[in-house]
Motif scaffolding. Structure first.
Motif, PDB file in Angstrom:
ATOM      1  N   ASP A   1      67.735 -10.969 -27.084  1.00 39.64           N
ATOM      2  CA  ASP A   1      66.532 -11.267 -26.300  1.00 39.64           C
ATOM      3  C   ASP A   1      66.447 -10.250 -25.170  1.00 39.64           C
ATOM      4  OD1 ASP A   1      64.451 -12.230 -24.761  1.00 39.64           O
ATOM      5  OD2 ASP A   1      65.318 -14.229 -24.471  1.00 39.64           O
ATOM      6  N   PRO A   2      65.733  -9.143 -25.383  1.00 37.17           N
ATOM      7  CA  PRO A   2      65.728  -8.070 -24.386  1.00 37.17           C
ATOM      8  C   PRO A   2      64.981  -8.388 -23.089  1.00 37.17           C
ATOM      9  CG  PRO A   2      64.321  -7.505 -26.246  1.00 37.17           C
ATOM     10  CD  PRO A   2      64.999  -8.790 -26.583  1.00 37.17           C
ATOM     11  N   ASP A   3      64.269  -9.510 -23.048  1.00 38.73           N
ATOM     12  CA  ASP A   3      63.538  -9.869 -21.833  1.00 38.73           C
ATOM     13  C   ASP A   3      63.669 -11.367 -21.569  1.00 38.73           C
ATOM     14  OD1 ASP A   3      61.970  -9.514 -19.588  1.00 38.73           O
ATOM     15  OD2 ASP A   3      60.078  -9.658 -20.694  1.00 38.73           O
ATOM     16  N   PRO A   4      64.896 -11.835 -21.313  1.00 42.53           N
ATOM     17  CA  PRO A   4      65.087 -13.272 -21.117  1.00 42.53           C
ATOM     18  C   PRO A   4      64.609 -13.735 -19.749  1.00 42.53           C
ATOM     19  CG  PRO A   4      67.128 -12.146 -20.699  1.00 42.53           C
ATOM     20  CD  PRO A   4      66.140 -11.106 -21.166  1.00 42.53           C
ATOM     21  N   GLY A   5      64.127 -14.945 -19.706  1.00 41.45           N
ATOM     22  CA  GLY A   5      63.787 -15.559 -18.427  1.00 41.45           C
ATOM     23  C   GLY A   5      65.040 -16.141 -17.798  1.00 41.45           C
ATOM     24  N   ASP A   6      64.888 -16.633 -16.582  1.00 39.59           N
ATOM     25  CA  ASP A   6      66.032 -17.182 -15.868  1.00 39.59           C
ATOM     26  C   ASP A   6      66.679 -18.345 -16.613  1.00 39.59           C
ATOM     27  OD1 ASP A   6      65.620 -15.283 -13.941  1.00 39.59           O
ATOM     28  OD2 ASP A   6      64.887 -16.684 -12.415  1.00 39.59           O
ATOM     29  N   ASP A   7      65.873 -19.182 -17.278  1.00 37.12           N
ATOM     30  CA  ASP A   7      66.429 -20.317 -18.016  1.00 37.12           C
ATOM     31  C   ASP A   7      67.275 -19.835 -19.193  1.00 37.12           C
ATOM     32  OD1 ASP A   7      65.252 -22.119 -16.287  1.00 37.12           O
ATOM     33  OD2 ASP A   7      63.551 -22.553 -17.606  1.00 37.12           O
ATOM     34  N   ALA A   8      66.811 -18.801 -19.885  1.00 40.83           N
ATOM     35  CA  ALA A   8      67.572 -18.260 -21.022  1.00 40.83           C
ATOM     36  C   ALA A   8      68.868 -17.614 -20.540  1.00 40.83           C
ATOM     37  CB  ALA A   8      66.733 -17.244 -21.792  1.00 40.83           C
ATOM     38  N   ILE A   9      68.808 -16.939 -19.412  1.00 36.22           N
ATOM     39  CA  ILE A   9      70.018 -16.326 -18.847  1.00 36.22           C
ATOM     40  C   ILE A   9      71.006 -17.416 -18.464  1.00 36.22           C
ATOM     41  CG2 ILE A   9      70.965 -14.953 -16.946  1.00 36.22           C
ATOM     42  CD1 ILE A   9      68.193 -13.478 -16.892  1.00 36.22           C
ATOM     43  N   ALA A  10      70.522 -18.430 -17.769  1.00 40.37           N
ATOM     44  CA  ALA A  10      71.397 -19.531 -17.357  1.00 40.37           C
ATOM     45  C   ALA A  10      72.020 -20.219 -18.563  1.00 40.37           C
ATOM     46  CB  ALA A  10      70.621 -20.530 -16.507  1.00 40.37           C
ATOM     47  N   ALA A  11      71.241 -20.426 -19.616  1.00 40.90           N
ATOM     48  CA  ALA A  11      71.763 -21.084 -20.817  1.00 40.90           C
ATOM     49  C   ALA A  11      72.833 -20.234 -21.495  1.00 40.90           C
ATOM     50  CB  ALA A  11      70.623 -21.385 -21.791  1.00 40.90           C
ATOM     51  N   ALA A  12      72.599 -18.923 -21.567  1.00 38.82           N
ATOM     52  CA  ALA A  12      73.549 -18.029 -22.236  1.00 38.82           C
ATOM     53  C   ALA A  12      74.858 -17.893 -21.463  1.00 38.82           C
ATOM     54  CB  ALA A  12      72.923 -16.653 -22.440  1.00 38.82           C
ATOM     55  N   LEU A  13      74.801 -18.037 -20.152  1.00 36.68           N
ATOM     56  CA  LEU A  13      75.985 -17.836 -19.318  1.00 36.68           C
ATOM     57  C   LEU A  13      76.529 -19.127 -18.711  1.00 36.68           C
ATOM     58  CD1 LEU A  13      74.862 -14.578 -17.482  1.00 36.68           C
ATOM     59  CD2 LEU A  13      76.386 -14.784 -19.427  1.00 36.68           C
ATOM     60  N   ARG A  14      75.949 -20.261 -19.069  1.00 33.41           N
ATOM     61  CA  ARG A  14      76.312 -21.524 -18.417  1.00 33.41           C
ATOM     62  C   ARG A  14      77.791 -21.882 -18.573  1.00 33.41           C
ATOM     63  NH1 ARG A  14      72.584 -24.742 -21.238  1.00 33.41           N
ATOM     64  NH2 ARG A  14      73.285 -24.448 -23.356  1.00 33.41           N
ATOM     65  N   ASP A  15      78.413 -21.480 -19.656  1.00 33.32           N
ATOM     66  CA  ASP A  15      79.815 -21.827 -19.877  1.00 33.32           C
ATOM     67  C   ASP A  15      80.776 -20.720 -19.456  1.00 33.32           C
ATOM     68  OD1 ASP A  15      79.133 -24.322 -20.866  1.00 33.32           O
ATOM     69  OD2 ASP A  15      78.923 -23.580 -22.906  1.00 33.32           O
ATOM     70  N   ASN A  16      80.278 -19.686 -18.818  1.00 32.18           N
ATOM     71  CA  ASN A  16      81.147 -18.640 -18.270  1.00 32.18           C
ATOM     72  C   ASN A  16      81.368 -18.965 -16.794  1.00 32.18           C
ATOM     73  OD1 ASN A  16      80.028 -17.267 -20.747  1.00 32.18           O
ATOM     74  ND2 ASN A  16      81.448 -15.718 -19.999  1.00 32.18           N
ATOM     75  N   VAL A  17      82.581 -19.329 -16.461  1.00 24.63           N
ATOM     76  CA  VAL A  17      82.908 -19.802 -15.125  1.00 24.63           C
ATOM     77  C   VAL A  17      83.266 -18.645 -14.202  1.00 24.63           C
ATOM     78  CG1 VAL A  17      84.489 -21.265 -13.799  1.00 24.63           C
ATOM     79  CG2 VAL A  17      83.725 -21.981 -16.073  1.00 24.63           C
ATOM     80  N   CYS A  18      82.690 -18.677 -13.015  1.00 28.53           N
ATOM     81  CA  CYS A  18      83.043 -17.727 -11.961  1.00 28.53           C
ATOM     82  C   CYS A  18      83.508 -18.553 -10.773  1.00 28.53           C
ATOM     83  CB  CYS A  18      81.841 -16.866 -11.566  1.00 28.53           C
ATOM     84  SG  CYS A  18      82.192 -15.807 -10.141  1.00 28.53           S
ATOM     85  N   ARG A  19      84.796 -18.532 -10.520  1.00 30.34           N
ATOM     86  CA  ARG A  19      85.333 -19.344  -9.429  1.00 30.34           C
ATOM     87  C   ARG A  19      84.926 -18.812  -8.056  1.00 30.34           C
ATOM     88  NH1 ARG A  19      88.296 -23.274 -11.531  1.00 30.34           N
ATOM     89  NH2 ARG A  19      89.301 -22.913 -13.523  1.00 30.34           N
ATOM     90  N   CYS A  20      84.519 -17.558  -7.980  1.00 32.85           N
ATOM     91  CA  CYS A  20      84.089 -16.995  -6.702  1.00 32.85           C
ATOM     92  C   CYS A  20      82.631 -17.352  -6.385  1.00 32.85           C
ATOM     93  CB  CYS A  20      84.237 -15.475  -6.714  1.00 32.85           C
ATOM     94  SG  CYS A  20      85.927 -14.925  -6.955  1.00 32.85           S
ATOM     95  N   GLY A  21      81.891 -17.824  -7.382  1.00 33.88           N
ATOM     96  CA  GLY A  21      80.512 -18.236  -7.151  1.00 33.88           C
ATOM     97  C   GLY A  21      79.515 -17.101  -7.067  1.00 33.88           C
ATOM     98  N   THR A  22      79.711 -16.041  -7.834  1.00 35.04           N
ATOM     99  CA  THR A  22      78.781 -14.906  -7.783  1.00 35.04           C
ATOM    100  C   THR A  22      77.566 -15.112  -8.686  1.00 35.04           C
ATOM    101  OG1 THR A  22      79.950 -13.666  -9.496  1.00 35.04           O
ATOM    102  CG2 THR A  22      80.628 -13.280  -7.211  1.00 35.04           C
ATOM    103  N   TYR A  23      77.265 -16.352  -9.028  1.00 35.66           N
ATOM    104  CA  TYR A  23      76.173 -16.626  -9.960  1.00 35.66           C
ATOM    105  C   TYR A  23      74.832 -16.003  -9.567  1.00 35.66           C
ATOM    106  CZ  TYR A  23      79.509 -19.899 -11.941  1.00 35.66           C
ATOM    107  OH  TYR A  23      80.617 -20.449 -12.503  1.00 35.66           O
ATOM    108  N   PRO A  24      74.423 -16.031  -8.297  1.00 32.07           N
ATOM    109  CA  PRO A  24      73.145 -15.378  -7.956  1.00 32.07           C
ATOM    110  C   PRO A  24      73.163 -13.871  -8.270  1.00 32.07           C
ATOM    111  CG  PRO A  24      73.771 -16.881  -6.209  1.00 32.07           C
ATOM    112  CD  PRO A  24      74.958 -16.777  -7.147  1.00 32.07           C
ATOM    113  N   ARG A  25      74.287 -13.211  -8.001  1.00 30.31           N
ATOM    114  CA  ARG A  25      74.383 -11.774  -8.299  1.00 30.31           C
ATOM    115  C   ARG A  25      74.443 -11.530  -9.798  1.00 30.31           C
ATOM    116  NH1 ARG A  25      78.558 -10.668  -3.533  1.00 30.31           N
ATOM    117  NH2 ARG A  25      80.024 -11.051  -5.217  1.00 30.31           N
ATOM    118  N   ILE A  26      75.101 -12.429 -10.547  1.00 26.38           N
ATOM    119  CA  ILE A  26      75.155 -12.307 -12.003  1.00 26.38           C
ATOM    120  C   ILE A  26      73.745 -12.408 -12.577  1.00 26.38           C
ATOM    121  CG2 ILE A  26      75.907 -13.462 -14.127  1.00 26.38           C
ATOM    122  CD1 ILE A  26      78.541 -14.169 -12.564  1.00 26.38           C
ATOM    123  N   LEU A  27      72.992 -13.404 -12.142  1.00 24.64           N
ATOM    124  CA  LEU A  27      71.612 -13.586 -12.607  1.00 24.64           C
ATOM    125  C   LEU A  27      70.778 -12.346 -12.292  1.00 24.64           C
ATOM    126  CD1 LEU A  27      69.442 -15.522 -13.791  1.00 24.64           C
ATOM    127  CD2 LEU A  27      69.070 -16.320 -11.452  1.00 24.64           C
TER     128      LEU A  27
END
Length: 156
Positions: free
Chosen positions: A116-142
């Motif tokens: 999906d070369p142009d995913p929306g925020d919901d698609a990004i969140a769904a694809a990465l929801r099970d990848n844990v970042c203990r530092c909480g860099t989720y806003p930067r990842i998105l």
């Protein structure tokens, strides 16, 4: 002991190991690829995320036998010099904090953008929801996944 043939990062490899050996141990211990990290060992955290036949998979729960004949890509094989658009976006936006989860995050994002070369925020969140970042860099990842999508479009 059985021998298994795999295509890892574009190279044909053969390993001798038990059938139920996790692919993660094959990659790290037998082949010396340390990009996929051990996090949980049960497929829950995503630190080891790699691609198997182009799909994001957790090598800690995929066996050597299941991997035989498959095309496996780790973070080391995503781009020879770290120039994949996702890797570039990660650097541009200074995503990593401790960095431990980042190879898995990048591989999950690259698999998403490949399908999906142009995913929306919901698609990004769904694809990465099970990848844990203990530092909480989720806003930067998105933000980095959004930036990588732009870089991919510009490259076309």
């Amino acid at each position: 002991m059985p021998r298994y043939r795999l295509l890892v990062n574009g190279r044909r490899r053969e390993v001798e190991t038990e059938a139920d050996t996790p692919l993660l141990w094959v990659l790290r211990e037998s082949l010396g690829l340390t990009g996929p990290k051990y996090g949980c060992g049960v497929g829950a955290c995503g630190a080891c995320t790699s691609h198997v036949d182009g799909a994001a998979r957790r090598p800690c729960v995929v066996t050597a036998a299941e991997s035989a004949g498959r095309d496996v890509t780790t973070i080391e094989g995503l781009s020879p010099h770290g120039e994949h658009p996702v890797q570039r976006a990660w650097r541009e936006l200074d995503v990593a904090q401790c960095g431990y989860c980042q190879p898995g995050q990048i591989m999950a994002a690259a698999a998403l953008l490949a399908r999906d070369p142009d995913p929306g925020d919901d698609a990004i969140a769904a694809a990465l929801r099970d990848n844990v970042c203990r530092c909480g860099t989720y806003p930067r990842i998105l933000a980095a996944v959004r930036r990588a999508a732009v870089l991919l479009r510009e490259a076309r």
